[in-house]
Scaffold this motif. Structure first.
Motif, PDB file in Angstrom:
ATOM      1  N   ASN A 136       0.821  -1.209   0.000  1.00 35.10           N
ATOM      2  CA  ASN A 136       0.000   0.000   0.000  1.00 35.10           C
ATOM      3  C   ASN A 136       0.856   1.260   0.000  1.00 35.10           C
ATOM      4  OD1 ASN A 136      -2.595  -1.118  -0.143  1.00 35.10           O
ATOM      5  ND2 ASN A 136      -2.659  -1.478   2.061  1.00 35.10           N
ATOM      6  N   VAL A 137       1.990   1.239   0.729  1.00 41.36           N
ATOM      7  CA  VAL A 137       2.920   2.361   0.660  1.00 41.36           C
ATOM      8  C   VAL A 137       3.350   2.570  -0.786  1.00 41.36           C
ATOM      9  CG1 VAL A 137       5.237   3.149   1.293  1.00 41.36           C
ATOM     10  CG2 VAL A 137       3.748   2.152   3.038  1.00 41.36           C
ATOM     11  N   TYR A 138       3.742   1.494  -1.436  1.00 39.74           N
ATOM     12  CA  TYR A 138       4.185   1.547  -2.831  1.00 39.74           C
ATOM     13  C   TYR A 138       3.093   2.144  -3.724  1.00 39.74           C
ATOM     14  CZ  TYR A 138       5.837  -0.191  -7.372  1.00 39.74           C
ATOM     15  OH  TYR A 138       6.250  -0.295  -8.676  1.00 39.74           O
ATOM     16  N   ARG A 139       1.876   1.652  -3.563  1.00 38.42           N
ATOM     17  CA  ARG A 139       0.783   2.073  -4.447  1.00 38.42           C
ATOM     18  C   ARG A 139       0.497   3.566  -4.305  1.00 38.42           C
ATOM     19  NH1 ARG A 139      -4.653   1.940  -3.197  1.00 38.42           N
ATOM     20  NH2 ARG A 139      -4.205   0.615  -1.409  1.00 38.42           N
ATOM     21  N   HIS A 140       0.403   4.060  -3.092  1.00 37.64           N
ATOM     22  CA  HIS A 140       0.104   5.481  -2.892  1.00 37.64           C
ATOM     23  C   HIS A 140       1.304   6.362  -3.246  1.00 37.64           C
ATOM     24  CE1 HIS A 140      -3.863   5.014  -1.159  1.00 37.64           C
ATOM     25  NE2 HIS A 140      -3.410   4.079  -0.347  1.00 37.64           N
ATOM     26  N   PHE A 141       2.498   5.901  -2.932  1.00 37.70           N
ATOM     27  CA  PHE A 141       3.701   6.708  -3.139  1.00 37.70           C
ATOM     28  C   PHE A 141       3.907   7.009  -4.619  1.00 37.70           C
ATOM     29  CE2 PHE A 141       8.252   7.455  -3.532  1.00 37.70           C
ATOM     30  CZ  PHE A 141       8.539   8.235  -2.418  1.00 37.70           C
ATOM     31  N   ALA A 185      -2.120  12.389   2.822  1.00 32.79           N
ATOM     32  CA  ALA A 185      -3.581  12.485   2.892  1.00 32.79           C
ATOM     33  C   ALA A 185      -4.260  11.280   2.257  1.00 32.79           C
ATOM     34  CB  ALA A 185      -4.052  13.768   2.214  1.00 32.79           C
ATOM     35  N   ARG A 186      -3.704  10.780   1.157  1.00 29.44           N
ATOM     36  CA  ARG A 186      -4.305   9.621   0.490  1.00 29.44           C
ATOM     37  C   ARG A 186      -3.933   8.312   1.184  1.00 29.44           C
ATOM     38  NH1 ARG A 186      -6.898  10.977  -3.998  1.00 29.44           N
ATOM     39  NH2 ARG A 186      -6.410  12.957  -5.046  1.00 29.44           N
ATOM     40  N   ALA A 187      -2.736   8.243   1.728  1.00 27.94           N
ATOM     41  CA  ALA A 187      -2.297   7.003   2.372  1.00 27.94           C
ATOM     42  C   ALA A 187      -2.931   6.804   3.749  1.00 27.94           C
ATOM     43  CB  ALA A 187      -0.777   6.991   2.496  1.00 27.94           C
ATOM     44  N   TYR A 188      -3.277   7.910   4.431  1.00 27.18           N
ATOM     45  CA  TYR A 188      -3.782   7.819   5.805  1.00 27.18           C
ATOM     46  C   TYR A 188      -5.089   8.598   5.957  1.00 27.18           C
ATOM     47  CZ  TYR A 188       0.908   6.060   6.456  1.00 27.18           C
ATOM     48  OH  TYR A 188       2.057   5.322   6.338  1.00 27.18           O
ATOM     49  N   PRO A 189      -6.159   8.090   5.349  1.00 26.45           N
ATOM     50  CA  PRO A 189      -7.441   8.807   5.408  1.00 26.45           C
ATOM     51  C   PRO A 189      -8.057   8.839   6.800  1.00 26.45           C
ATOM     52  CG  PRO A 189      -7.730   6.649   4.401  1.00 26.45           C
ATOM     53  CD  PRO A 189      -6.245   6.866   4.532  1.00 26.45           C
ATOM     54  N   ASN A 190      -7.568   8.012   7.712  1.00 25.35           N
ATOM     55  CA  ASN A 190      -8.116   7.991   9.065  1.00 25.35           C
ATOM     56  C   ASN A 190      -7.352   8.890  10.029  1.00 25.35           C
ATOM     57  OD1 ASN A 190     -10.106   6.075   8.349  1.00 25.35           O
ATOM     58  ND2 ASN A 190      -8.635   4.408   8.608  1.00 25.35           N
ATOM     59  N   ARG A 243      -5.182  20.479  -4.126  1.00 31.95           N
ATOM     60  CA  ARG A 243      -4.795  19.068  -4.170  1.00 31.95           C
ATOM     61  C   ARG A 243      -5.483  18.228  -3.095  1.00 31.95           C
ATOM     62  NH1 ARG A 243       1.621  18.294  -5.344  1.00 31.95           N
ATOM     63  NH2 ARG A 243       0.857  16.177  -5.778  1.00 31.95           N
ATOM     64  N   VAL A 244      -5.608  18.790  -1.880  1.00 30.37           N
ATOM     65  CA  VAL A 244      -6.124  17.965  -0.780  1.00 30.37           C
ATOM     66  C   VAL A 244      -7.285  18.597  -0.019  1.00 30.37           C
ATOM     67  CG1 VAL A 244      -3.825  16.965  -0.457  1.00 30.37           C
ATOM     68  CG2 VAL A 244      -4.538  18.865   1.004  1.00 30.37           C
ATOM     69  N   GLY A 245      -7.615  19.852  -0.334  1.00 32.70           N
ATOM     70  CA  GLY A 245      -8.606  20.564   0.461  1.00 32.70           C
ATOM     71  C   GLY A 245      -9.990  19.948   0.453  1.00 32.70           C
ATOM     72  N   PHE A 246     -10.293  19.150  -0.557  1.00 36.56           N
ATOM     73  CA  PHE A 246     -11.604  18.504  -0.621  1.00 36.56           C
ATOM     74  C   PHE A 246     -11.695  17.301   0.307  1.00 36.56           C
ATOM     75  CE2 PHE A 246      -8.849  16.497  -3.684  1.00 36.56           C
ATOM     76  CZ  PHE A 246      -9.126  15.146  -3.563  1.00 36.56           C
ATOM     77  N   PRO A 297     -11.910  15.777   3.865  1.00 36.21           N
ATOM     78  CA  PRO A 297     -12.333  16.371   5.138  1.00 36.21           C
ATOM     79  C   PRO A 297     -11.340  16.203   6.280  1.00 36.21           C
ATOM     80  CG  PRO A 297     -13.605  14.385   4.649  1.00 36.21           C
ATOM     81  CD  PRO A 297     -12.826  14.708   3.418  1.00 36.21           C
ATOM     82  N   HIS A 298     -10.363  15.307   6.145  1.00 35.35           N
ATOM     83  CA  HIS A 298      -9.406  15.098   7.245  1.00 35.35           C
ATOM     84  C   HIS A 298      -8.161  15.958   7.100  1.00 35.35           C
ATOM     85  CE1 HIS A 298      -7.949  12.544   4.027  1.00 35.35           C
ATOM     86  NE2 HIS A 298      -6.834  12.282   4.669  1.00 35.35           N
TER      87      HIS A 298
END
Length: 231
Positions: free
Chosen positions: A5-10, A65-70, A89-92, A94-95
């Motif tokens: 998952n790190v690989y995929r998001h990175f 932001a994408r790797a850790y949505p929680n 890029r990330v303002g939409f 909510p976290h």
């Protein structure tokens, strides 16, 4: 999160900082070993937020932001165009919180809102260097200081007005940082690093935490913080 998952998001994160950054942009300067180190720390310390100082174009911010949505992702910059870009890029999501603010002010604003934040201190404010003020404000959490002198020629570090981003800087805070870790250049990682240019050294330490999860892990090397020399 697994290494897959790190690989995929990175590698799905756009490198919009390539035009201005010496490392060519990308999350953590396109050094996936840092992403693996962060992932280990987030999981072991059960971090509930990531506070990044100095977003630039937001390559690292978007990855986190994408790797850790929680987790709550907090970042700042003092340059309008960067703040506007990172908000797009990330303002939409909510976290996320993106602010135009000086980094010590960001830390003062958010430090008491979380149980164990992970601080990524990477602010480069032109002639002003906020690292000492940032460290003076942090009383709890896990800290990564970027562009730190780890004593290896393969890894770069910052220097401001003859003051080095290195062990002596941490010595000013020896009472709360009696020891620290650096990334281990000789460690075997699950994923290869494709950054063939500049890589920045990292210093890691905890403040106000009961357990030391870095002491036996191959990613990290332990160092005793040097005592400040008398003036």
């Amino acid at each position: 999160m697994s290494a897959d998952n790190v690989y995929r998001h990175f590698y799905r994160t756009r490198r919009l900082g390539a035009a201005e950054l010496s490392d060519g942009g990308g999350p953590f300067g396109f050094d996936i070993t840092t992403a693996l180190e962060f992932d280990f720390l987030i999981e072991r310390y059960q971090c509930d937020a990531i506070i990044e100082t100095g977003s630039n174009a937001g390559d690292t911010t978007e990855y986190l932001a994408r790797a850790y949505p929680n987790l709550t992702i907090v970042t700042c910059d003092v340059v309008d165009r960067y703040v506007d870009l990172v908000k797009r890029r990330v303002g939409f999501m909510p976290h996320t919180h993106v602010e135009k603010i000086d980094s010590p002010e960001l830390i003062a604003k958010f430090r008491d809102r979380f149980r164990c934040p992970l601080y990524y201190l990477d602010a480069h404010w032109y002639e002003a260097w906020p690292l000492e003020r940032e460290l003076s404000l942090i009383e709890n959490g896990v800290v990564c200081v970027d562009d730190f002198n780890i004593g290896n020629p393969r890894f770069g570090f910052d220097k401001y007005k003859e003051v080095e981003c290195g062990p002596d800087m941490l010595g000013r805070f020896i009472d709360k940082i009696p020891h620290y870790y650096t990334n281990n250049p000789d460690a075997e990682y699950e994923l290869p690093c494709l950054q063939n240019g500049r890589r920045g050294g990292k210093a890691y330490f905890t403040i106000g935490q009961k357990h030391d999860h870095m002491q036996h892990h191959r990613y990290f090397r332990r160092h005793e913080t040097p005592r400040p020399t008398a003036a």
